[in-house]
Design a protein around this motif. Structure first.
Motif, PDB file in Angstrom:
ATOM      1  N   ASP A  34      -3.433  -2.038  -3.948  1.00 20.35           N
ATOM      2  CA  ASP A  34      -3.812  -3.084  -2.998  1.00 20.35           C
ATOM      3  C   ASP A  34      -4.633  -2.506  -1.850  1.00 20.35           C
ATOM      4  O   ASP A  34      -5.594  -3.119  -1.384  1.00 20.35           O
ATOM      5  CB  ASP A  34      -2.557  -3.776  -2.470  1.00 20.35           C
ATOM      6  N   THR A  53     -10.088  -9.380  -7.772  1.00 22.50           N
ATOM      7  CA  THR A  53      -9.652  -8.616  -6.603  1.00 22.50           C
ATOM      8  C   THR A  53      -8.140  -8.716  -6.448  1.00 22.50           C
ATOM      9  O   THR A  53      -7.517  -9.668  -6.950  1.00 22.50           O
ATOM     10  CB  THR A  53     -10.314  -9.147  -5.319  1.00 22.50           C
ATOM     11  N   SER A  55      -6.636  -9.604  -3.814  1.00 21.56           N
ATOM     12  CA  SER A  55      -6.402 -10.856  -3.085  1.00 21.56           C
ATOM     13  C   SER A  55      -6.423 -12.055  -4.015  1.00 21.56           C
ATOM     14  O   SER A  55      -5.610 -12.979  -3.869  1.00 21.56           O
ATOM     15  CB  SER A  55      -7.449 -11.049  -1.984  1.00 21.56           C
ATOM     16  N   GLN A  56      -7.337 -12.056  -4.968  1.00 22.64           N
ATOM     17  CA  GLN A  56      -7.402 -13.156  -5.932  1.00 22.64           C
ATOM     18  C   GLN A  56      -6.118 -13.234  -6.755  1.00 22.64           C
ATOM     19  O   GLN A  56      -5.614 -14.324  -7.001  1.00 22.64           O
ATOM     20  CB  GLN A  56      -8.604 -12.995  -6.863  1.00 22.64           C
ATOM     21  N   LYS A  58      -3.115 -12.149  -5.907  1.00 22.07           N
ATOM     22  CA  LYS A  58      -2.018 -12.619  -5.050  1.00 22.07           C
ATOM     23  C   LYS A  58      -2.125 -14.117  -4.810  1.00 22.07           C
ATOM     24  O   LYS A  58      -1.110 -14.831  -4.856  1.00 22.07           O
ATOM     25  CB  LYS A  58      -1.998 -11.848  -3.729  1.00 22.07           C
ATOM     26  N   GLN A  59      -3.332 -14.598  -4.568  1.00 27.42           N
ATOM     27  CA  GLN A  59      -3.520 -16.029  -4.339  1.00 27.42           C
ATOM     28  C   GLN A  59      -3.197 -16.820  -5.605  1.00 27.42           C
ATOM     29  O   GLN A  59      -2.498 -17.828  -5.553  1.00 27.42           O
ATOM     30  CB  GLN A  59      -4.952 -16.303  -3.893  1.00 27.42           C
TER      31      GLN A  59
END
Length: 76
Positions: A34, A53, A55-56, A58-59
């Motif tokens: 991360d 990514t 972030s992608q 996790k989202q």
């Protein structure tokens, strides 16, 4: 690695990447993934089940932590 060596290694990887170089990094320590990686791929049973990514991921998995998002995708 001890904490000092881990920090130095991560700094070296970041510096290398900042010069436009690509780093292929594999680890089971998802907090490091991360922190260090701009893009990740998750392979489960020989198939890429995610590419994007941190972030992608996790989202997409509705998680604040990459580790939990990872577990969600491989346990699906």
């Amino acid at each position: 690695l001890d904490p000092r060596a881990r920090a130095q290694l991560k700094d070296s990887i970041k510096a290398y990447a900042e010069h436009g170089n690509t780093v292929f990094f594999t680890s089971h320590i998802l907090a490091d993934i991360d922190e260090l990686c701009d893009e990740i791929a998750i392979i489960n049973q020989g198939k890429i089940v995610f590419n994007g990514t941190p972030s992608q991921l996790k989202q997409e998995q509705q998680s604040m932590h990459l580790e939990r998002a990872f577990l969600s995708i491989i346990d699906a």
